[in-house]
Design a protein around this motif. Structure first.
Motif, PDB file in Angstrom:
ATOM      1  N   PRO A 149      51.926  46.161  24.665  1.00  0.00           N
ATOM      2  CA  PRO A 149      53.202  45.852  25.298  1.00  0.00           C
ATOM      3  C   PRO A 149      53.162  44.672  26.257  1.00  0.00           C
ATOM      4  CG  PRO A 149      52.857  48.222  25.265  1.00  0.00           C
ATOM      5  CD  PRO A 149      51.587  47.580  24.810  1.00  0.00           C
ATOM      6  N   VAL A 150      52.046  44.438  26.952  1.00  0.00           N
ATOM      7  CA  VAL A 150      52.041  43.365  27.949  1.00  0.00           C
ATOM      8  C   VAL A 150      51.873  41.997  27.320  1.00  0.00           C
ATOM      9  CG1 VAL A 150      51.162  44.881  29.759  1.00  0.00           C
ATOM     10  CG2 VAL A 150      49.560  43.522  28.405  1.00  0.00           C
ATOM     11  N   LEU A 151      51.438  41.930  26.068  1.00  0.00           N
ATOM     12  CA  LEU A 151      51.326  40.629  25.413  1.00  0.00           C
ATOM     13  C   LEU A 151      52.714  40.021  25.276  1.00  0.00           C
ATOM     14  CD1 LEU A 151      48.695  41.322  22.593  1.00  0.00           C
ATOM     15  CD2 LEU A 151      48.334  40.367  24.877  1.00  0.00           C
ATOM     16  N   GLY A 152      52.817  38.763  25.687  1.00  0.00           N
ATOM     17  CA  GLY A 152      54.098  38.088  25.654  1.00  0.00           C
ATOM     18  C   GLY A 152      54.922  38.270  26.912  1.00  0.00           C
ATOM     19  N   ARG A 153      54.446  39.101  27.832  1.00  0.00           N
ATOM     20  CA  ARG A 153      55.162  39.305  29.081  1.00  0.00           C
ATOM     21  C   ARG A 153      54.730  38.276  30.123  1.00  0.00           C
ATOM     22  NH1 ARG A 153      58.111  43.927  29.632  1.00  0.00           N
ATOM     23  NH2 ARG A 153      57.842  45.504  28.017  1.00  0.00           N
ATOM     24  N   THR A 154      55.553  38.127  31.129  1.00  0.00           N
ATOM     25  CA  THR A 154      55.239  37.206  32.209  1.00  0.00           C
ATOM     26  C   THR A 154      54.672  37.962  33.407  1.00  0.00           C
ATOM     27  OG1 THR A 154      57.494  37.353  33.081  1.00  0.00           O
ATOM     28  CG2 THR A 154      57.024  35.582  31.508  1.00  0.00           C
ATOM     29  N   GLY A 155      53.951  37.241  34.222  1.00  0.00           N
ATOM     30  CA  GLY A 155      53.353  37.826  35.412  1.00  0.00           C
ATOM     31  C   GLY A 155      53.090  36.762  36.456  1.00  0.00           C
ATOM     32  N   VAL A 156      52.324  37.150  37.469  1.00  0.00           N
ATOM     33  CA  VAL A 156      52.033  36.258  38.593  1.00  0.00           C
ATOM     34  C   VAL A 156      50.548  36.364  38.927  1.00  0.00           C
ATOM     35  CG1 VAL A 156      52.505  35.746  41.019  1.00  0.00           C
ATOM     36  CG2 VAL A 156      54.352  36.531  39.529  1.00  0.00           C
ATOM     37  N   VAL A 157      49.922  35.237  39.221  1.00  0.00           N
ATOM     38  CA  VAL A 157      48.520  35.231  39.633  1.00  0.00           C
ATOM     39  C   VAL A 157      48.399  35.898  40.998  1.00  0.00           C
ATOM     40  CG1 VAL A 157      46.553  33.780  40.271  1.00  0.00           C
ATOM     41  CG2 VAL A 157      48.000  33.148  38.319  1.00  0.00           C
ATOM     42  N   ARG A 158      47.494  36.872  41.127  1.00  0.00           N
ATOM     43  CA  ARG A 158      47.337  37.602  42.371  1.00  0.00           C
ATOM     44  C   ARG A 158      46.042  37.282  43.106  1.00  0.00           C
ATOM     45  NH1 ARG A 158      52.041  37.987  43.974  1.00  0.00           N
ATOM     46  NH2 ARG A 158      53.396  39.569  43.021  1.00  0.00           N
ATOM     47  N   THR A 159      45.086  36.644  42.440  1.00  0.00           N
ATOM     48  CA  THR A 159      43.850  36.240  43.110  1.00  0.00           C
ATOM     49  C   THR A 159      43.955  34.775  43.513  1.00  0.00           C
ATOM     50  OG1 THR A 159      42.954  35.949  40.887  1.00  0.00           O
ATOM     51  CG2 THR A 159      42.291  37.928  42.077  1.00  0.00           C
ATOM     52  N   ALA A 160      42.952  34.300  44.243  1.00  0.00           N
ATOM     53  CA  ALA A 160      43.000  32.910  44.709  1.00  0.00           C
ATOM     54  C   ALA A 160      43.145  31.944  43.540  1.00  0.00           C
ATOM     55  CB  ALA A 160      41.741  32.592  45.519  1.00  0.00           C
ATOM     56  N   LEU A 161      42.451  32.259  42.433  1.00  0.00           N
ATOM     57  CA  LEU A 161      42.510  31.439  41.234  1.00  0.00           C
ATOM     58  C   LEU A 161      42.380  32.315  40.002  1.00  0.00           C
ATOM     59  CD1 LEU A 161      40.138  28.405  42.030  1.00  0.00           C
ATOM     60  CD2 LEU A 161      42.626  28.307  41.820  1.00  0.00           C
ATOM     61  N   VAL A 162      42.934  31.837  38.908  1.00  0.00           N
ATOM     62  CA  VAL A 162      42.581  32.342  37.583  1.00  0.00           C
ATOM     63  C   VAL A 162      42.026  31.144  36.826  1.00  0.00           C
ATOM     64  CG1 VAL A 162      43.419  33.215  35.384  1.00  0.00           C
ATOM     65  CG2 VAL A 162      44.253  34.220  37.492  1.00  0.00           C
ATOM     66  N   ASN A 163      40.758  31.235  36.435  1.00  0.00           N
ATOM     67  CA  ASN A 163      40.143  30.155  35.679  1.00  0.00           C
ATOM     68  C   ASN A 163      39.412  30.736  34.481  1.00  0.00           C
ATOM     69  OD1 ASN A 163      37.751  31.210  36.770  1.00  0.00           O
ATOM     70  ND2 ASN A 163      37.791  29.769  38.487  1.00  0.00           N
ATOM     71  N   GLU A 164      38.442  30.021  33.951  1.00  0.00           N
ATOM     72  CA  GLU A 164      37.744  30.487  32.748  1.00  0.00           C
ATOM     73  C   GLU A 164      36.735  31.585  33.038  1.00  0.00           C
ATOM     74  OE1 GLU A 164      36.054  27.201  30.635  1.00  0.00           O
ATOM     75  OE2 GLU A 164      37.782  25.916  31.024  1.00  0.00           O
ATOM     76  N   ARG A 165      36.464  31.847  34.328  1.00  0.00           N
ATOM     77  CA  ARG A 165      35.425  32.806  34.683  1.00  0.00           C
ATOM     78  C   ARG A 165      35.929  34.024  35.443  1.00  0.00           C
ATOM     79  NH1 ARG A 165      30.194  31.426  34.730  1.00  0.00           N
ATOM     80  NH2 ARG A 165      29.836  32.619  36.628  1.00  0.00           N
ATOM     81  N   GLU A 166      37.054  33.908  36.115  1.00  0.00           N
ATOM     82  CA  GLU A 166      37.509  35.001  36.967  1.00  0.00           C
ATOM     83  C   GLU A 166      39.000  34.918  37.204  1.00  0.00           C
ATOM     84  OE1 GLU A 166      35.458  34.512  40.640  1.00  0.00           O
ATOM     85  OE2 GLU A 166      36.033  32.426  40.841  1.00  0.00           O
ATOM     86  N   GLY A 167      39.571  36.026  37.653  1.00  0.00           N
ATOM     87  CA  GLY A 167      40.970  36.039  38.037  1.00  0.00           C
ATOM     88  C   GLY A 167      41.683  37.320  37.657  1.00  0.00           C
ATOM     89  N   GLN A 168      42.794  37.580  38.321  1.00  0.00           N
ATOM     90  CA  GLN A 168      43.636  38.732  38.023  1.00  0.00           C
ATOM     91  C   GLN A 168      45.101  38.322  38.131  1.00  0.00           C
ATOM     92  OE1 GLN A 168      42.295  41.787  40.783  1.00  0.00           O
ATOM     93  NE2 GLN A 168      41.076  42.742  39.185  1.00  0.00           N
TER      94      GLN A 168
END
Length: 218
Positions: A149-168
């Protein structure tokens, strides 16, 4: 009790005892809800072990050191503060026992050797402690029924960054707020906190979602 206090505040032990203070304050503030778990700028999901030697680095030396330490401790996927707390607790305990058994005179030279041995022991004990916790935290962070269900949904970055190694990222799904472990596609620029994103894919073995900035899709 006085003997324990005297040993804990002795020269060889004082640095280890001081390390307990910020950890204790952090968890006290966590209990009363007065601390942001992202205050250290480090994802609570730790580091992910599915990246190979060709994985791209974000250039942050602190992040690189943290990821390296998590790999040594086999703690990928376990909250960083839990890993750090367990490591420091073991380091303090092993140092106390080491000085009690092998450094009754509390000399600095012997105390240094005891500290090295305590660090090695703490790393081994931390690995043994956190390894069984990894699937537990993965289950806590994931909801198998919510993957599609979450595929195709929108959201907001909650960590300092979302990159290729980390993020939420945080995604609204059927009225519930889901916190998902997320990465950007290889070669994509990192996304900063509060950036609107679109969830584009999901890697089931790693439990990682791939997201892109909404501005890229417009």
């Amino acid at each position: 009790m006085k003997e324990i206090w005297d040993l804990a505040t002795s020269g060889p032990m004082l640095p280890m005892t001081i390390l307990l203070v910020p950890i204790g304050i952090y968890w006290l503030l966590s209990i009363i809800g007065a601390v942001d778990h992202d205050m250290l700028g480090v994802d609570l999901d730790g580091a992910d072990g599915h990246h190979g030697a060709d994985a791209h680095h974000d250039g942050n030396p602190i992040s690189e050191v943290m990821h390296g330490a998590l790999r040594i401790l086999n703690a990928q996927g376990v909250p960083v503060m839990i890993v750090l707390s367990v490591l420091i607790a073991y380091l303090w305990g092993c140092s106390m026992l080491g000085n009690l058994w092998f450094n009754k005179s509390l000399s600095g030279g012997t105390g240094f050797l005891v500290s090295l041995g305590a660090l090695f022991s703490a790393v081994v004990l931390t690995r043994l402690t956190v390894t069984p916790l990894k699937p537990v935290f993965r289950m806590m962070q994931e909801d198998p029924e919510s993957t599609k269900p979450v595929l195709g949904r929108t959201g907001v970055v909650r960590t300092a960054l979302v990159n290729e190694r980390e993020g939420q990222v945080e995604v609204e799904n059927s009225g519930a707020s889901l916190l998902l472990n997320a990465r950007v596609a290889i070669g994509s620029p990192p996304l900063s906190r509060n950036t609107p994103v679109l969830v584009v894919s999901y890697d089931e073995p790693s439990g990682i979602y791939t997201v892109r900035s909404l501005s890229e899709t417009s």
